[in-house]
Design a protein around this motif. Structure first.
Motif, PDB file in Angstrom:
ATOM      1  N   HIS A 191     -42.742   0.113 -17.027  1.00 48.33           N
ATOM      2  CA  HIS A 191     -42.648   1.519 -16.594  1.00 48.33           C
ATOM      3  C   HIS A 191     -43.619   1.795 -15.450  1.00 48.33           C
ATOM      4  N   HIS A 192     -43.607   3.050 -14.979  1.00 49.00           N
ATOM      5  CA  HIS A 192     -44.426   3.414 -13.822  1.00 49.00           C
ATOM      6  C   HIS A 192     -45.917   3.161 -14.065  1.00 49.00           C
TER       7      HIS A 192
ATOM      8  N   GLU B  61     -39.100  -3.442  -6.374  1.00 48.45           N
ATOM      9  CA  GLU B  61     -38.833  -2.077  -5.907  1.00 48.45           C
ATOM     10  C   GLU B  61     -40.109  -1.434  -5.369  1.00 48.45           C
ATOM     11  N   ALA B  62     -41.250  -1.756  -6.000  1.00 48.43           N
ATOM     12  CA  ALA B  62     -42.531  -1.171  -5.588  1.00 48.43           C
ATOM     13  C   ALA B  62     -43.159  -1.897  -4.398  1.00 48.43           C
TER      14      ALA B  62
ATOM     15  N   ALA C 222     -38.743  -4.053 -11.148  1.00 48.63           N
ATOM     16  CA  ALA C 222     -39.679  -2.943 -10.950  1.00 48.63           C
ATOM     17  C   ALA C 222     -40.702  -3.250  -9.864  1.00 48.63           C
TER      18      ALA C 222
ATOM     19  N   ASN D 101     -36.041   8.924 -15.246  1.00 45.51           N
ATOM     20  CA  ASN D 101     -36.398   8.569 -13.868  1.00 45.51           C
ATOM     21  C   ASN D 101     -37.864   8.808 -13.558  1.00 45.51           C
TER      22      ASN D 101
ATOM     23  N   SER E  88     -38.623   2.915 -13.073  1.00 44.61           N
ATOM     24  CA  SER E  88     -37.941   2.746 -11.799  1.00 44.61           C
ATOM     25  C   SER E  88     -36.422   2.887 -11.971  1.00 44.61           C
TER      26      SER E  88
ATOM     27  N   VAL F  11     -46.762  -0.508 -13.239  1.00 43.53           N
ATOM     28  CA  VAL F  11     -46.715  -0.761 -11.800  1.00 43.53           C
ATOM     29  C   VAL F  11     -47.883  -0.077 -11.097  1.00 43.53           C
TER      30      VAL F  11
END
Length: 216
Positions: free
Chosen positions: A16-17, A66-67, A63, A197, A201, A20
């Motif tokens: 999850h965020h 994407e980051a 994830a 969301n 991600s 990251v």
């Protein structure tokens, strides 16, 4: 120049965020030569993983890509048939990298508050530094920590430069991480059919939906 590796372990069930953000924070602070992510195999303090190792690795890769963070997936805990203990993982990484490399093990403030429940937790410092990212609602001051952990951290606090250029034994507390999310919270939202969301991600959410994960 000292080789520096930052290690981020976790169940990543799902990633999850918060995961990251913690990695990105220390990537920007330390500029490590390698950012290594270690998905858990059989973590002794967790009650059963909800998804397979293959799914968790795939979600981690999505994830972090994407980051825009380049990572190396370390599969040692997945491949271990016994219970997963961080001390064993750090010993393994130290043996691999040698005595002079800087190893920085990353954790959130919630994990720091439970550190004295980890197997051989004081011995962690023999193999690595610890980098801690604050989470909203989890204080990092002395009063909020178990006394033994607070004492250990008081004498081991170091600078980013010390973490970057020495092998092990120091602690750095980063109070600039303002992401408060847990995998339990994500799974609960997904099971309720809510949009997640703000927690994970979009590419991970797509993967979860495509593979029908985390259904009740």
């Amino acid at each position: 120049m000292t080789f520096c590796v930052a290690l981020l372990g976790g169940s990543f069930d799902p990633v999850h965020h918060g995961h990251v953000a913690l990695a990105a924070l220390f990537d920007s602070l330390l500029h490590p030569n390698q950012l290594r992510v270690i998905p858990a195999g059989n973590p002794w303090q967790k009650n059963g993983l909800k998804t397979s190792a293959a799914d968790r690795v795939a979600m981690v890769e999505l994830a972090f890509r994407e980051a825009g963070l380049e990572i190396v997936i370390d599969r040692q805990e997945i491949e271990r048939t016994t219970a997963t203990y961080t001390i064993d993982t750090l010993r393994h990484v130290r043996a691999e990298l040698g005595p002079d490399a800087s190893i920085v093990f990353l954790m959130g403030a919630d994990q720091l508050q439970q550190l004295d429940t980890w197997r051989d937790w004081r011995a962690l410092f023999d193999y690595a530094h610890i980098g801690v990212g604050a989470r909203p609602g989890y204080a990092l001051d002395q009063a909020a920590l178990p006394p033994a952990v607070a004492q250990e951290f008081m004498v081991r606090q170091g600078s980013l430069e010390q973490l970057r250029t020495t092998p092990s034994g120091r602690v750095f507390l980063a109070e600039t991480l303002a992401v408060d999310v847990s995998a339990t919270q994500v799974r609960a939202a997904l099971q309720r059919g809510e949009q997640a969301n703000s927690l994970i991600s979009p590419v991970v959410l797509d993967y979860i939906q495509q593979h029908n994960l985390y259904k009740i």
